[in-house]
Design a protein around this motif. Structure first.
Motif, PDB file in Angstrom:
ATOM      1  N   PRO A 169      28.530  11.415 -23.050  1.00  0.00           N
ATOM      2  CA  PRO A 169      28.805  11.264 -21.868  1.00  0.00           C
ATOM      3  C   PRO A 169      28.918  12.445 -21.049  1.00  0.00           C
ATOM      4  CG  PRO A 169      30.348  11.575 -23.666  1.00  0.00           C
ATOM      5  CD  PRO A 169      28.897  11.886 -24.477  1.00  0.00           C
ATOM      6  N   VAL A 170      28.231  12.512 -20.213  1.00  0.00           N
ATOM      7  CA  VAL A 170      28.818  13.289 -19.302  1.00  0.00           C
ATOM      8  C   VAL A 170      29.695  13.450 -17.914  1.00  0.00           C
ATOM      9  CG1 VAL A 170      28.002  15.034 -16.975  1.00  0.00           C
ATOM     10  CG2 VAL A 170      27.115  14.529 -20.090  1.00  0.00           C
ATOM     11  N   ILE A 171      30.605  14.239 -17.116  1.00  0.00           N
ATOM     12  CA  ILE A 171      31.619  13.851 -16.349  1.00  0.00           C
ATOM     13  C   ILE A 171      31.162  15.139 -15.428  1.00  0.00           C
ATOM     14  CG2 ILE A 171      33.841  14.048 -15.546  1.00  0.00           C
ATOM     15  CD1 ILE A 171      34.652  12.425 -18.020  1.00  0.00           C
ATOM     16  N   VAL A 172      30.918  15.357 -14.056  1.00  0.00           N
ATOM     17  CA  VAL A 172      30.819  16.047 -12.943  1.00  0.00           C
ATOM     18  C   VAL A 172      32.359  16.206 -12.444  1.00  0.00           C
ATOM     19  CG1 VAL A 172      29.714  17.119 -11.447  1.00  0.00           C
ATOM     20  CG2 VAL A 172      28.523  15.953 -13.392  1.00  0.00           C
ATOM     21  N   GLY A 173      32.825  17.092 -12.385  1.00  0.00           N
ATOM     22  CA  GLY A 173      34.051  17.277 -11.726  1.00  0.00           C
ATOM     23  C   GLY A 173      34.187  19.149 -12.313  1.00  0.00           C
ATOM     24  N   HIS A 174      35.820  19.333 -11.622  1.00  0.00           N
ATOM     25  CA  HIS A 174      36.478  20.022 -11.736  1.00  0.00           C
ATOM     26  C   HIS A 174      36.830  20.472 -13.118  1.00  0.00           C
ATOM     27  CE1 HIS A 174      34.879  22.753  -8.865  1.00  0.00           C
ATOM     28  NE2 HIS A 174      34.441  22.322  -7.599  1.00  0.00           N
ATOM     29  N   PRO A 175      36.590  21.181 -13.650  1.00  0.00           N
ATOM     30  CA  PRO A 175      38.150  21.001 -15.391  1.00  0.00           C
ATOM     31  C   PRO A 175      39.418  20.598 -14.872  1.00  0.00           C
ATOM     32  CG  PRO A 175      36.183  22.100 -15.991  1.00  0.00           C
ATOM     33  CD  PRO A 175      36.042  21.888 -14.186  1.00  0.00           C
ATOM     34  N   GLY A 176      39.693  20.849 -15.453  1.00  0.00           N
ATOM     35  CA  GLY A 176      41.466  21.051 -15.679  1.00  0.00           C
ATOM     36  C   GLY A 176      42.237  20.425 -15.161  1.00  0.00           C
ATOM     37  N   GLY A 177      43.536  20.701 -14.845  1.00  0.00           N
ATOM     38  CA  GLY A 177      44.982  20.284 -14.809  1.00  0.00           C
ATOM     39  C   GLY A 177      44.286  18.688 -14.018  1.00  0.00           C
ATOM     40  N   ARG A 178      44.174  19.210 -12.520  1.00  0.00           N
ATOM     41  CA  ARG A 178      44.641  18.523 -10.868  1.00  0.00           C
ATOM     42  C   ARG A 178      43.006  18.239 -10.401  1.00  0.00           C
ATOM     43  NH1 ARG A 178      47.848  21.801  -7.290  1.00  0.00           N
ATOM     44  NH2 ARG A 178      46.250  23.066  -7.895  1.00  0.00           N
ATOM     45  N   GLY A 179      42.380  18.565 -11.372  1.00  0.00           N
ATOM     46  CA  GLY A 179      40.633  17.893 -10.800  1.00  0.00           C
ATOM     47  C   GLY A 179      40.455  16.410 -11.317  1.00  0.00           C
ATOM     48  N   VAL A 180      39.191  16.203  -9.830  1.00  0.00           N
ATOM     49  CA  VAL A 180      38.632  14.754 -10.177  1.00  0.00           C
ATOM     50  C   VAL A 180      37.528  14.593 -10.887  1.00  0.00           C
ATOM     51  CG1 VAL A 180      40.605  14.112  -9.011  1.00  0.00           C
ATOM     52  CG2 VAL A 180      38.653  14.468  -7.420  1.00  0.00           C
ATOM     53  N   VAL A 181      36.868  13.583 -11.106  1.00  0.00           N
ATOM     54  CA  VAL A 181      35.915  13.001 -11.355  1.00  0.00           C
ATOM     55  C   VAL A 181      34.728  12.855 -10.044  1.00  0.00           C
ATOM     56  CG1 VAL A 181      34.304  11.357 -12.853  1.00  0.00           C
ATOM     57  CG2 VAL A 181      36.956  11.759 -13.443  1.00  0.00           C
ATOM     58  N   LEU A 227      39.321  12.476 -19.766  1.00  0.00           N
ATOM     59  CA  LEU A 227      39.263  12.798 -20.744  1.00  0.00           C
ATOM     60  C   LEU A 227      40.359  12.095 -21.782  1.00  0.00           C
ATOM     61  CD1 LEU A 227      38.844  16.147 -19.694  1.00  0.00           C
ATOM     62  CD2 LEU A 227      37.428  14.811 -20.941  1.00  0.00           C
ATOM     63  N   GLN A 228      41.627  10.952 -21.254  1.00  0.00           N
ATOM     64  CA  GLN A 228      42.066  10.307 -22.019  1.00  0.00           C
ATOM     65  C   GLN A 228      41.092   9.204 -22.692  1.00  0.00           C
ATOM     66  OE1 GLN A 228      45.315   9.493 -20.455  1.00  0.00           O
ATOM     67  NE2 GLN A 228      46.612  11.322 -20.291  1.00  0.00           N
ATOM     68  N   LEU A 229      40.339   8.723 -21.551  1.00  0.00           N
ATOM     69  CA  LEU A 229      39.950   7.756 -22.170  1.00  0.00           C
ATOM     70  C   LEU A 229      38.669   8.231 -22.526  1.00  0.00           C
ATOM     71  CD1 LEU A 229      39.867   5.656 -18.565  1.00  0.00           C
ATOM     72  CD2 LEU A 229      41.019   4.674 -20.780  1.00  0.00           C
ATOM     73  N   CYS A 230      37.970   8.840 -22.843  1.00  0.00           N
ATOM     74  CA  CYS A 230      36.905   9.576 -23.587  1.00  0.00           C
ATOM     75  C   CYS A 230      36.863  10.964 -23.878  1.00  0.00           C
ATOM     76  CB  CYS A 230      35.928   9.705 -22.549  1.00  0.00           C
ATOM     77  SG  CYS A 230      34.111   9.626 -22.832  1.00  0.00           S
ATOM     78  N   PRO A 231      37.686  11.277 -24.785  1.00  0.00           N
ATOM     79  CA  PRO A 231      37.821  12.504 -24.875  1.00  0.00           C
ATOM     80  C   PRO A 231      36.381  13.926 -25.008  1.00  0.00           C
ATOM     81  CG  PRO A 231      39.168  11.361 -26.765  1.00  0.00           C
ATOM     82  CD  PRO A 231      38.279  10.546 -25.592  1.00  0.00           C
ATOM     83  N   GLU A 232      35.633  12.351 -25.910  1.00  0.00           N
ATOM     84  CA  GLU A 232      33.687  14.368 -26.141  1.00  0.00           C
ATOM     85  C   GLU A 232      33.690  13.312 -25.325  1.00  0.00           C
ATOM     86  OE1 GLU A 232      33.240   9.470 -27.388  1.00  0.00           O
ATOM     87  OE2 GLU A 232      34.696  11.069 -26.965  1.00  0.00           O
ATOM     88  N   ALA A 233      33.919  13.248 -23.705  1.00  0.00           N
ATOM     89  CA  ALA A 233      33.174  14.172 -22.225  1.00  0.00           C
ATOM     90  C   ALA A 233      32.540  15.047 -22.014  1.00  0.00           C
ATOM     91  CB  ALA A 233      33.651  13.272 -20.995  1.00  0.00           C
ATOM     92  N   VAL A 234      31.699  15.517 -21.501  1.00  0.00           N
ATOM     93  CA  VAL A 234      31.178  16.929 -21.339  1.00  0.00           C
ATOM     94  C   VAL A 234      31.705  17.100 -19.813  1.00  0.00           C
ATOM     95  CG1 VAL A 234      29.650  18.740 -21.999  1.00  0.00           C
ATOM     96  CG2 VAL A 234      29.160  17.070 -23.055  1.00  0.00           C
ATOM     97  N   VAL A 235      32.299  18.474 -19.480  1.00  0.00           N
ATOM     98  CA  VAL A 235      32.930  17.965 -18.269  1.00  0.00           C
ATOM     99  C   VAL A 235      32.124  19.447 -17.511  1.00  0.00           C
ATOM    100  CG1 VAL A 235      34.106  18.607 -16.929  1.00  0.00           C
ATOM    101  CG2 VAL A 235      35.055  17.248 -18.245  1.00  0.00           C
ATOM    102  N   ILE A 236      30.919  18.703 -16.819  1.00  0.00           N
ATOM    103  CA  ILE A 236      30.620  19.567 -16.239  1.00  0.00           C
ATOM    104  C   ILE A 236      30.795  20.392 -14.523  1.00  0.00           C
ATOM    105  CG2 ILE A 236      28.073  20.554 -15.210  1.00  0.00           C
ATOM    106  CD1 ILE A 236      26.937  19.224 -17.932  1.00  0.00           C
ATOM    107  N   PRO A 237      31.776  22.183 -14.469  1.00  0.00           N
ATOM    108  CA  PRO A 237      31.743  21.847 -12.525  1.00  0.00           C
ATOM    109  C   PRO A 237      30.423  20.976 -11.692  1.00  0.00           C
ATOM    110  CG  PRO A 237      32.052  24.024 -13.677  1.00  0.00           C
ATOM    111  CD  PRO A 237      31.310  22.960 -15.098  1.00  0.00           C
TER     112      PRO A 237
END
Ligand code: TTP
Ligand code: MG
Length: 389
Positions: free
Chosen positions: A61-73, A95-105
């Motif tokens: 599972p890959v999510i593109v978006g800025h990681p960190g507290g205030r980022g959005v998908v 990330l609560q819904l999909c904790p194993e997601a890889v987040v890429i800026p």
């Protein structure tokens, strides 16, 4: 029923597998070969580009978006979407819904480059490509516009395959008879979809959909409609045009047409085609004027066809030659007005050729037109004192 293999673009008899390549990915529709307006939208675009560039991510599972507290998908791949993350969702929630997601800026330069490659492929099929965003575009593939004389559905299957192969992302195709329905279609079968909406089913297909499916109805209009108890397109279909106009003014009139599946917006190319040309490389070099002229005549025939199909006219005739020792030369002649007429183009081309055919051997000859104008501006009848063919 007319049908087509989406893997090899071979027409099929609607059987369960393609007789040519055995693929089961077929598309069948009674109007399949009669529809020419397409909307193509990339699947989970930013995430697809990231997966292309890092194959280790393919099945994750890959999510593109800025990681960190205030980022959005910005987007989530289709694997991640199974767990709930969606565009515009706060990253912490995704990330609560999909904790194993890889987040890429996001890396916009990369997405822009992929988008340009895709655009380039579309432009091989038709000059009438209207991009809506980096990952979606409308294409007009009607007989007057397209550059390849095959049914639009065939061209679309080939384009989808070419984008996968050459750019490394998948797309979903919507095919219909206008922009509104083509866009609606492309969203109905995702990812890697090919969805068709024909004239016969448009109004029944629209009826149960929420009003927000109509182009131009946003959240605010939908709220106003809901206050009157109107939530589906079917309810709008039942209203008279006058009632809609009284309520929504000019937008109401357009709305009355849209809900019936009518949309007169044309596909507008964002980038004018700068030139159209065609050339041939000889199987052996030629130096004699008659042989070169004969080749030119064939090419001009082709050029004229392409101009007419694209509804364009050229004002500058460009002759291209390549000598036996690979030197390229180009000669041009400007007409007083843009033309679509092969005889006028040929006349100029032969004049240019006569000056160059001085005994040198040529391996390639080409002809093109520059300074393109719409067909409507071509060949004023009073100018050449003859009527166009
Ligand atoms: P979309 O085409 O809306 O979404 P998508 O391509 O990611 O997924 P789908 O398969 O449903 O078409 O948008 C294209 C890109 O635009 C997307 O990859 C990321 C970006 N985008 C944002 O930056 N913010 C947003 O809110 C949305 C919806 C998209
Ligand atoms: Mg998309």
């Amino acid at each position: 029923m007319p049908s087509l293999c989406r893997d090899c673009a071979h027409p099929t008899d609607g059987a369960t597998n393609c007789p040519n390549c055995r693929s089961a990915r077929l598309v069948a529709h009674p109007e399949l070969f009669d529809l020419a307006i397409a909307h193509i939208d990339c699947d989970a675009f930013y995430a697809s580009v990231e997966k292309r560039d890092n194959p280790d991510l393919r099945d994750r599972p890959v999510i593109v978006g800025h990681p960190g507290g205030r980022g959005v998908v910005t987007t989530a791949c289709y694997i991640a979407r199974r767990y709930g993350p969606r565009s515009a969702m706060p990253m912490f929630k995704a990330l609560q819904l999909c904790p194993e997601a890889v987040v890429i800026p996001p890396n916009m330069a990369k997405y822009r480059q992929a988008s340009q490659l895709i655009r380039g492929l579309f432009l091989k099929a038709t000059p009438l490509v209207e991009p809506v965003s980096l990952d979606e575009a409308y294409l007009d593939l009607s007989a007057e516009a397209r550059l390849v004389d095959r049914p639009p559905a065939v061209l679309l299957a080939r384009l989808a395959r070419a984008v996968e192969r050459d750019v490394g992302v998948t797309v979903s195709v919507g095919l219909s008879y206008n922009k509104f329905l083509a866009k609606l279609a492309s969203d109905r079968d995702k990812p890697r979809g090919f969805s068709v909406i024909g004239r016969a089913e448009a109004t029944t297909l629209l009826a149960p959909l929420p009003v927000t499916a109509v182009h131009g109805i946003g959240a605010a209009t939908a709220r106003r409609l809901a206050e009157d108890g109107i939530t589906t397109i079917g309810q709008l279909q039942a209203m008279a045009e006058d009632a809609l106009t009284a309520r929504f003014g000019k937008f109401g009139r357009g709305l009355a047409h849209l809900v019936q599946g009518e949309d007169r917006r044309r596909v507008i190319a964002d980038r004018p085609t700068k030139s159209i040309s065609t050339e041939t490389t000889f199987s052996r070099d030629h130096s004699a004027y008659p042989a070169l002229a004969a080749a030119l005549q064939d090419l001009v025939g082709r050029l004229e066809q392409r101009l007419r199909r694209a509804s364009l006219a050229g004002e500058t005739v460009v002759l291209k030659l390549k000598t036996a020792d690979f030197r390229s030369l180009s000669r041009q002649s400007r007409l007083p007005y843009p033309t679509q007429r092969g005889d006028l183009i040929l006349e100029q081309a032969l004049r240019l050729l006569r000056r160059e055919a001085d005994g040198r051997a040529f391996r390639l000859i080409g002809i093109g037109v520059d300074h393109l104008a719409p067909a409507a501006a071509a060949d004023p009848p009073d100018l050449f004192h003859t009527s166009p063919p």
